[in-house]
Design an enzyme around this catalytic site. Sequence first.
Site, mmCIF file in Angstrom:
data_model
loop_
_atom_site.group_PDB
_atom_site.id
_atom_site.type_symbol
_atom_site.label_atom_id
_atom_site.label_comp_id
_atom_site.label_asym_id
_atom_site.label_seq_id
_atom_site.Cartn_x
_atom_site.Cartn_y
_atom_site.Cartn_z
ATOM 1 N N LYS A 1 -4.641 6.892 -1.720
ATOM 2 C CA LYS A 1 -3.924 8.047 -1.156
ATOM 3 C C LYS A 1 -2.853 8.630 -2.075
ATOM 4 C CE LYS A 1 -6.609 7.670 2.037
ATOM 5 N NZ LYS A 1 -7.753 8.569 1.880
ATOM 6 N N HIS B 1 -8.992 1.421 -7.633
ATOM 7 C CA HIS B 1 -7.687 1.077 -7.041
ATOM 8 C C HIS B 1 -7.229 -0.317 -7.506
ATOM 9 C CE1 HIS B 1 -7.931 4.534 -4.485
ATOM 10 N NE2 HIS B 1 -8.739 4.044 -3.599
ATOM 11 N N SER C 1 -0.284 9.717 4.472
ATOM 12 C CA SER C 1 -1.669 10.097 4.228
ATOM 13 C C SER C 1 -2.607 8.963 4.652
ATOM 14 C CB SER C 1 -1.838 10.408 2.739
ATOM 15 O OG SER C 1 -3.166 10.709 2.435
#
Length: 291
Positions: free
Chosen positions: A46, A101, A131
């Site tokens: 995010k 990530h 988010s």
Amino acid sequence: MDNKDTYLLNFKGYNFESSFVDADFLEYLDDFEIRDDDVFIITFPKSGTTWTQQILSLIYFEGHRNRTEDLATLDRVPFFEYKIRKTDFLNRPSPRLFCSHLPYYLVPKGLKNKKAKIIYVYRNPKDVMTSFFHFSNVVVRLEPGNDMEHFMKRFLDGNVVGSRWFDHIRGWYEHRHDFSILFMMYEEMKKDLRSSVLKISRFLEKELSEEDVEAIVKQATFQNMKSDPRANYDEILKYEFGKRTDEGHFLRKGTVGDWKHHLTVEQNERFDKIFQRNMKDLPLKFIWDLN
Ligand SMILES: Nc1ncnc2c1ncn2[C@@H]1O[C@H](COP(=O)(O)OS(=O)(=O)O)[C@@H](OP(=O)(O)O)[C@H]1O
């Protein structure tokens, strides 16, 4: 490995989304063969992954002309550790573009050759949390019925995909000299997309004409990406994974400071204290609002 939650898979202290991860691949991450011209976008979820995927895909594919083919951005810059598509992305011809990530300590050791490049994108964590809350509670319902208070606790404790935000950014920042890495800030991209595109292309040693830059900037705006199904995950989540609800969008607001509409004064103060405690010795700047 242990399953603290149905959708989290913990491997070496880091939480993955369990449905797209291949446990055998995780064991092999360290030895995955890196090529000198590989490029990785690395983010905490995010923080601007999809946005940077779009920019990178345009720089490498066809930023200078209209995008006519049907290939989704996700297929041009696929996830490294998540098997979101069935295609064998790992063995593509060079240059391979990936997004990930992963925390610094789980990436392939070959990235330390400092030839392959990493773009680390970070965003102020209150907007990241907002988010993420929306995504997990509305768009895909990983955590239905939870309120912000509940989610904030999970976020701060690291019981989310990506684990603790503080650990992710600190790890990458403190080990930055081990890699060829460019730090990009979401809020700076928002303030000046054109300069951000130029900064990324310079780092990648990709020369762009004036026309290229214009075309990339135009196609990487929030509005354009929201209305182009190849550039966001709405259809992929809905029709390919059956995960998306009919509420909300993957590209939700794309603004800076929306956290102010979601955190109470008390939650904000609590967040600030924890942020100070964890970040006071890290010289990274953050932008919390753009007004
Ligand atoms: N072009 C552009 N401009 C501004 N903002 C953008 C853009 N593209 C994506 N976004 C916003 O990034 C948020 C999603 O983050 P990620 O792409 O990192 O999500 S993920 O980790 O891949 O799931 C999500 O943020 P929120 O709108 O605040 O929820 C997206 O809207």
